[in-house]
Design a protein around this motif. Structure first.
Motif, PDB file in Angstrom:
ATOM      1  N   HIS A  53       6.251   1.972 -53.800  1.00  0.00           N
ATOM      2  CA  HIS A  53       4.819   1.455 -54.211  1.00  0.00           C
ATOM      3  C   HIS A  53       4.786  -0.077 -54.918  1.00  0.00           C
ATOM      4  O   HIS A  53       5.834  -0.426 -55.378  1.00  0.00           O
ATOM      5  N   GLN A  54       3.822  -0.622 -54.390  1.00  0.00           N
ATOM      6  CA  GLN A  54       3.848  -1.915 -54.595  1.00  0.00           C
ATOM      7  C   GLN A  54       2.454  -2.336 -55.687  1.00  0.00           C
ATOM      8  O   GLN A  54       1.709  -3.108 -55.330  1.00  0.00           O
ATOM      9  N   GLY A  55       2.361  -1.427 -56.625  1.00  0.00           N
ATOM     10  CA  GLY A  55       1.398  -1.684 -57.614  1.00  0.00           C
ATOM     11  C   GLY A  55       0.057  -1.229 -57.412  1.00  0.00           C
ATOM     12  O   GLY A  55      -0.185  -0.087 -56.701  1.00  0.00           O
ATOM     13  N   ALA A  56      -0.896  -1.783 -58.126  1.00  0.00           N
ATOM     14  CA  ALA A  56      -2.380  -1.145 -58.074  1.00  0.00           C
ATOM     15  C   ALA A  56      -3.014  -1.448 -56.637  1.00  0.00           C
ATOM     16  O   ALA A  56      -3.773  -0.298 -56.482  1.00  0.00           O
ATOM     17  N   GLY A  57      -2.488  -2.159 -55.823  1.00  0.00           N
ATOM     18  CA  GLY A  57      -3.104  -2.319 -54.646  1.00  0.00           C
ATOM     19  C   GLY A  57      -2.446  -1.114 -53.669  1.00  0.00           C
ATOM     20  O   GLY A  57      -3.468  -0.423 -53.011  1.00  0.00           O
ATOM     21  N   HIS A  58      -1.411  -0.708 -53.682  1.00  0.00           N
ATOM     22  CA  HIS A  58      -0.904   0.242 -53.128  1.00  0.00           C
ATOM     23  C   HIS A  58      -1.404   1.689 -53.186  1.00  0.00           C
ATOM     24  O   HIS A  58      -1.935   2.568 -52.610  1.00  0.00           O
ATOM     25  N   ILE A  59      -1.605   1.976 -54.869  1.00  0.00           N
ATOM     26  CA  ILE A  59      -2.262   3.109 -55.205  1.00  0.00           C
ATOM     27  C   ILE A  59      -3.576   2.963 -54.884  1.00  0.00           C
ATOM     28  O   ILE A  59      -4.335   4.171 -54.476  1.00  0.00           O
ATOM     29  N   GLY A  60      -4.419   2.003 -54.844  1.00  0.00           N
ATOM     30  CA  GLY A  60      -5.878   2.002 -54.561  1.00  0.00           C
ATOM     31  C   GLY A  60      -6.033   2.325 -53.148  1.00  0.00           C
ATOM     32  O   GLY A  60      -7.047   2.909 -52.648  1.00  0.00           O
ATOM     33  N   LEU A  61      -5.031   1.911 -52.240  1.00  0.00           N
ATOM     34  CA  LEU A  61      -4.991   2.140 -50.777  1.00  0.00           C
ATOM     35  C   LEU A  61      -5.085   3.753 -50.494  1.00  0.00           C
ATOM     36  O   LEU A  61      -5.411   4.468 -49.812  1.00  0.00           O
ATOM     37  N   ILE A  62      -4.060   4.343 -51.425  1.00  0.00           N
ATOM     38  CA  ILE A  62      -3.700   5.631 -51.136  1.00  0.00           C
ATOM     39  C   ILE A  62      -4.958   6.556 -51.667  1.00  0.00           C
ATOM     40  O   ILE A  62      -5.397   7.224 -51.014  1.00  0.00           O
ATOM     41  N   LEU A  63      -5.492   6.082 -52.759  1.00  0.00           N
ATOM     42  CA  LEU A  63      -6.752   6.759 -53.279  1.00  0.00           C
ATOM     43  C   LEU A  63      -7.768   6.771 -52.257  1.00  0.00           C
ATOM     44  O   LEU A  63      -8.572   7.737 -52.059  1.00  0.00           O
ATOM     45  N   ARG A  64      -8.125   5.530 -51.552  1.00  0.00           N
ATOM     46  CA  ARG A  64      -9.127   5.480 -50.490  1.00  0.00           C
ATOM     47  C   ARG A  64      -8.766   6.382 -49.240  1.00  0.00           C
ATOM     48  O   ARG A  64      -9.827   7.099 -49.088  1.00  0.00           O
ATOM     49  N   LEU A  65      -7.539   6.430 -48.854  1.00  0.00           N
ATOM     50  CA  LEU A  65      -7.361   7.209 -47.685  1.00  0.00           C
ATOM     51  C   LEU A  65      -7.443   8.849 -48.235  1.00  0.00           C
ATOM     52  O   LEU A  65      -7.616   9.637 -47.359  1.00  0.00           O
ATOM     53  N   GLN A  66      -6.891   9.193 -49.509  1.00  0.00           N
ATOM     54  CA  GLN A  66      -7.110  10.491 -49.737  1.00  0.00           C
ATOM     55  C   GLN A  66      -8.585  10.832 -49.869  1.00  0.00           C
ATOM     56  O   GLN A  66      -8.988  12.003 -49.535  1.00  0.00           O
ATOM     57  N   LYS A  67      -9.402  10.094 -50.521  1.00  0.00           N
ATOM     58  CA  LYS A  67     -10.766  10.234 -50.372  1.00  0.00           C
ATOM     59  C   LYS A  67     -11.296  10.492 -49.133  1.00  0.00           C
ATOM     60  O   LYS A  67     -12.361  11.431 -48.774  1.00  0.00           O
ATOM     61  N   LEU A  68     -11.015   9.592 -47.867  1.00  0.00           N
ATOM     62  CA  LEU A  68     -11.482   9.935 -46.668  1.00  0.00           C
ATOM     63  C   LEU A  68     -10.881  11.291 -46.038  1.00  0.00           C
ATOM     64  O   LEU A  68     -11.618  12.295 -45.438  1.00  0.00           O
ATOM     65  N   LEU A  69      -9.627  11.571 -46.582  1.00  0.00           N
ATOM     66  CA  LEU A  69      -9.169  12.997 -46.015  1.00  0.00           C
ATOM     67  C   LEU A  69      -9.985  14.176 -46.824  1.00  0.00           C
ATOM     68  O   LEU A  69     -10.252  15.236 -46.021  1.00  0.00           O
ATOM     69  N   LEU A  70     -10.105  13.912 -47.921  1.00  0.00           N
ATOM     70  CA  LEU A  70     -10.870  15.096 -48.512  1.00  0.00           C
ATOM     71  C   LEU A  70     -12.071  15.248 -48.108  1.00  0.00           C
ATOM     72  O   LEU A  70     -12.855  16.384 -47.872  1.00  0.00           O
ATOM     73  N   ALA A  71     -12.907  14.113 -47.626  1.00  0.00           N
ATOM     74  CA  ALA A  71     -14.238  14.414 -47.136  1.00  0.00           C
ATOM     75  C   ALA A  71     -14.197  14.958 -45.619  1.00  0.00           C
ATOM     76  O   ALA A  71     -15.017  15.731 -45.404  1.00  0.00           O
ATOM     77  N   VAL A  72     -12.893  14.629 -44.984  1.00  0.00           N
ATOM     78  CA  VAL A  72     -12.659  15.616 -43.823  1.00  0.00           C
ATOM     79  C   VAL A  72     -12.765  17.035 -44.243  1.00  0.00           C
ATOM     80  O   VAL A  72     -13.171  17.847 -43.403  1.00  0.00           O
ATOM     81  N   ALA A  73     -11.822  17.318 -45.237  1.00  0.00           N
ATOM     82  CA  ALA A  73     -11.750  18.534 -45.597  1.00  0.00           C
ATOM     83  C   ALA A  73     -12.766  19.420 -46.151  1.00  0.00           C
ATOM     84  O   ALA A  73     -12.663  20.663 -46.000  1.00  0.00           O
ATOM     85  N   VAL A  74     -13.881  18.771 -46.398  1.00  0.00           N
ATOM     86  CA  VAL A  74     -15.128  19.486 -47.000  1.00  0.00           C
ATOM     87  C   VAL A  74     -16.116  19.412 -46.082  1.00  0.00           C
ATOM     88  O   VAL A  74     -17.193  20.275 -45.977  1.00  0.00           O
ATOM     89  N   ALA A  75     -16.012  18.509 -45.055  1.00  0.00           N
ATOM     90  CA  ALA A  75     -17.412  18.148 -44.497  1.00  0.00           C
ATOM     91  C   ALA A  75     -17.356  18.138 -42.818  1.00  0.00           C
ATOM     92  O   ALA A  75     -18.249  18.106 -42.169  1.00  0.00           O
ATOM     93  N   ASP A  76     -15.906  18.355 -42.248  1.00  0.00           N
ATOM     94  CA  ASP A  76     -15.857  18.215 -40.889  1.00  0.00           C
ATOM     95  C   ASP A  76     -16.413  19.705 -40.288  1.00  0.00           C
ATOM     96  O   ASP A  76     -16.297  20.704 -40.859  1.00  0.00           O
ATOM     97  N   PRO A  77     -17.216  19.750 -39.208  1.00  0.00           N
ATOM     98  CA  PRO A  77     -17.732  20.500 -38.494  1.00  0.00           C
ATOM     99  C   PRO A  77     -16.840  21.788 -38.264  1.00  0.00           C
ATOM    100  O   PRO A  77     -17.263  22.961 -38.057  1.00  0.00           O
ATOM    101  N   GLU A  78     -15.496  21.520 -37.797  1.00  0.00           N
ATOM    102  CA  GLU A  78     -14.525  22.369 -37.229  1.00  0.00           C
ATOM    103  C   GLU A  78     -13.692  22.809 -38.578  1.00  0.00           C
ATOM    104  O   GLU A  78     -13.212  22.371 -39.198  1.00  0.00           O
ATOM    105  N   SER A  79     -13.697  24.264 -38.562  1.00  0.00           N
ATOM    106  CA  SER A  79     -13.144  24.942 -39.726  1.00  0.00           C
ATOM    107  C   SER A  79     -11.610  24.887 -39.821  1.00  0.00           C
ATOM    108  O   SER A  79     -11.088  24.457 -40.967  1.00  0.00           O
ATOM    109  N   ASP A  80     -11.094  24.776 -38.601  1.00  0.00           N
ATOM    110  CA  ASP A  80      -9.697  24.555 -38.460  1.00  0.00           C
ATOM    111  C   ASP A  80      -9.130  23.081 -38.899  1.00  0.00           C
ATOM    112  O   ASP A  80      -7.944  23.037 -39.612  1.00  0.00           O
ATOM    113  N   ILE A  81      -9.954  22.230 -38.700  1.00  0.00           N
ATOM    114  CA  ILE A  81      -9.777  21.089 -39.213  1.00  0.00           C
ATOM    115  C   ILE A  81      -9.693  20.780 -40.483  1.00  0.00           C
ATOM    116  O   ILE A  81      -8.887  19.997 -41.347  1.00  0.00           O
ATOM    117  N   ARG A  82     -10.884  21.571 -41.207  1.00  0.00           N
ATOM    118  CA  ARG A  82     -10.923  21.305 -42.796  1.00  0.00           C
ATOM    119  C   ARG A  82      -9.699  22.161 -43.336  1.00  0.00           C
ATOM    120  O   ARG A  82      -9.260  21.605 -44.039  1.00  0.00           O
TER     121      ARG A  82
END
Length: 120
Positions: A3-32
């Motif tokens: 971990h490299q401080g707040a910048g690292h945590i911020g990057l992880i949060l942004r990536l997780q939010k993108l993954l969560l968007a895929v988990a609830v909004a992707d048209p393919e159930s298998d991908i979700r």
């Protein structure tokens, strides 16, 4: 992971939010469902934040397997941050009990009971 401080945590949060968007909004159930399954315990320290927890809630209205996976994930996150998780899990439990009581058909009973019994 180093971990490299707040910048690292911020990057992880942004990536997780993108993954969560895929988990609830992707048209393919298998991908979700695969995306929800990929969110393991090593991500819990950031997933348990209220914004991330709220992003998982739409998956509770998905197909049975996806809903079960979302309940499993939220149950695990509730150990770290119960305040945003418990009210929604209570609503899901009441919904499952109502389905078991009032919906005809064995498959509805099995699906509702399976979601209510997620203990992983």
């Amino acid at each position: 992971m180093i971990h490299q401080g707040a910048g690292h945590i911020g990057l992880i949060l942004r990536l997780q939010k993108l993954l969560l968007a895929v988990a609830v909004a992707d048209p393919e159930s298998d991908i979700r469902v695969s995306t929800l399954q990929m969110l393991t315990e090593k991500f819990d320290h950031t997933l348990c934040m209220e914004g991330c927890v709220r992003s998982i809630f739409p998956a509770l209205n998905d197909k049975h397997l996806n809903r079960s996976e979302a309940v499993r994930l939220l149950g695990r996150l509730s150990k770290r941050n119960p305040a945003p998780v418990f009210p929604i899990l209570r609503r899901v439990l009441v919904q499952c009990i109502t389905e078991v009581e009032y919906v005809d058909g064995k498959s509805a009973h099995v699906n509702s009971a399976g979601v209510a019994d997620e203990r992983k």
